[in-house]
Design an enzyme around this catalytic site. Structure first.
Site, short mmCIF file in Angstrom:
data_model
loop_
_atom_site.label_atom_id
_atom_site.label_comp_id
_atom_site.label_asym_id
_atom_site.label_seq_id
_atom_site.Cartn_x
_atom_site.Cartn_y
_atom_site.Cartn_z
CE LYS A 74 -22.63 4.92 1.77
NZ LYS A 74 -21.22 5.34 1.95
CB SER A 149 -19.91 6.03 -1.56
OG SER A 149 -19.65 5.78 -0.19
CB SER A 173 -17.71 7.83 1.41
OG SER A 173 -16.99 7.28 0.33
#
Length: 485
Positions: A74, A149, A173
């Site tokens: 990420k 996210s 997330s």
């Protein structure tokens, strides 16, 4: 290389038996990413040195289970020499000079950082639509969001671009996009994994975790990245088990609590149906299931957004146009530099949360908002701790809806915030939690959320593995990918 049909174990065997080299595997991964990215857009940056890194692994020899295997990271996890943006304009050109502890551990194990995945800006969002770099698409339906996210990591795994990916979870997330994409995603206990080198959103809530199609793959990765870190004073010194080696699908005598508050009035009935089917499976496997009550849960969203936004307003002060990242042009003084750099560099959602957090921390509002939210957070910890005294696991839906269409909620912040209503409690209490596929509702994946006692990630892995081996959801090919064939 079709990662939809592979696991870390199967790839390791091929590498160890010299059926394929890490360089060949990395080349194939990059080629597959090129083909799929036109529809998915899961990545912000591809690691230009991935093939060189794979060659070094080949020269050193295949050793541990992650040796030579590409993994996605990420883009709020800093990587030495690879652009790290947190999906924000204000960090569009940021090149870190060191790597996060979790990435150092993966690289020490021989894993290949294949690239940095798209996300909501600074991890603030539930759909990966607040990214400065554009939307990521759900591989089950390209017109729908992948969640957020960690939407880029989830979509990269679900589409078969990689076998596993790192994400971060502040209020759901990892679990929410895992549910939306039909994969497994786990947020470990707060402190189990170092946060050093992770771009901060809300420091008392953020936690790095893992996403994969198969439970056993996340177990392998989480064991690798867990453990104490001298750079992170909040990281635990507790011994890290070998989660993969200890996997066990025997659910006999396991005590499961199902909070009635998890059956939120706005939850899609088809989700409720699929989650109930999954819970009934556990009963058939020998577990006992009790309904419990967690009254404080009704305040979850309000408490979370006061606390998280307050911490964000403090953490994001460092982005000022002076030291790194985006700098506004044609400024006349230092005030213009600060104001213009932040006004032009931050997206709307970031500005919204900074203002909310700054207000909550202000002299006139601190006692009424921040302090009160912190007190209610203590109630969460006490209530969930009491339930877990008598039960091994807490279960319920991961989300109230399946993946929604891109653009449907982005202009309604309150509707977007409600996406986290079921996942927030585990973060507020610092508990380990995961989402495992439970079935389909209206053709889109449904996730079952599993929460355990602090540092008992093994119980989550075992329960998720038991369900995985019952429903074999990993055999499902995302609908939009079938259309491509």
């Amino acid at each position: 290389m079709n990662y939809l049909n592979e696991t870390i174990d199967s790839l390791h065997k091929k590498l160890a038996d010299k059926e394929i080299t890490s360089k060949e595997l990395t080349d194939q991964t990059l080629n597959d990413m090129k083909a799929k990215e036109k529809d998915i857009s899961a990545f912000i940056t591809v690691n230009d040195d991935a093939v060189k890194d794979a060659e070094k692994v080949d020269q050193a020899g295949i050793k541990g289970p992650l040796s030579g295997i590409p993994i996605a990271i990420k883009d709020n996890i800093v990587s030495n020499g690879i652009k790290t943006t947190a999906a924000s304009k204000i960090l569009y050109n940021f090149m870190p000079v060191y790597s996060a502890t979790v990435l150092e551990k993966l690289e020490a194990a021989g894993a290949i950082n294949i690239g940095k995945t798209n996300m909501d800006e600074f991890a603030m969002g539930s759909s990966t639509e607040t990214s400065f770099f554009g939307d990521t698409h759900n591989p089950w339906d390209f017109d729908k969001v992948p969640g957020g996210s960690s939407g880029g990591s989830a979509a990269a795994v679900a589409s078969g671009e990689v076998v596993a990916a790192l994400g971060t979870d502040t209020g759901g997330s990892i679990r929410q996009p895992a549910a939306f994409n039909g994969i497994f995603g786990i947020k470990p206990t707060y402190g189990r994994v170092s946060r050093w080198g992770v771009i901060a959103f809300a420091s008392s809530l953020d936690q790095v975790g893992v996403m994969s199609k198969r439970v056993e793959d996340s177990a392998t990765v989480l064991s690798t990245i867990s453990g104490h870190d001298e750079h992170d004073s909040t990281s635990s010194e507790k011994e890290v088990p070998d989660y993969r080696a200890n996997l066990n699908k025997d659910m006999t005598g396991v005590r499961i609590a199902v909070p009635k508050e998890f059956w939120h009035e706005g939850t899609n009935p088809e989700i409720i149906k699929q989650v109930n089917v999954a819970i009934d499976k556990y009963k058939e496997m020998g577990a006992t299931v009790d309904e419990v009550s967690l009254p404080a849960l009704k305040h979850a969203v309000e408490v979370y957004y006061v606390l998280a936004s307050s911490e964000a307003s403090s953490n994001l002060q460092r982005y000022d146009g002076v030291r790194y990242g985006f700098r506004a042009k044609d400024v006349k003084n230092i005030k213009d530099l600060f104001v213009n750099s932040r006004s032009e560099g931050f997206g709307d959602e970031i500005k919204r949360r900074i203002m909310l957090g700054t207000f909550a921390l202000s002299a006139g509002a601190y006692d009424a908002y921040f302090k009160k939210a912190a007190q209610v957070r203590t109630l969460f910890i006490e209530e969930m701790g009491k339930v877990l005294e008598d039960h091994d696991l807490i279960m319920g839906p991961s989300t109230t809806t399946t993946a929604f269409k891109i653009g449907d909620k982005i202009d309604d912040p309150l509707a977007m915030y409600m996406n986290d209503i079921l996942t927030i409690p585990a973060n507020l209490a610092g508990l380990p939690a995961a989402s495992v596929p439970a079935g389909l509702a209206d053709g889109m994946p449904v996730g079952l959320q599993i929460i355990a006692k602090p540092f008992n990630e093994q119980a989550i892995f075992n329960a998720a593995y038991a369900l995985q081996e019952e429903n074999k959801f990993y055999e499902q090919i995302p609908t939009a990918l079938k259309g491509e064939d």
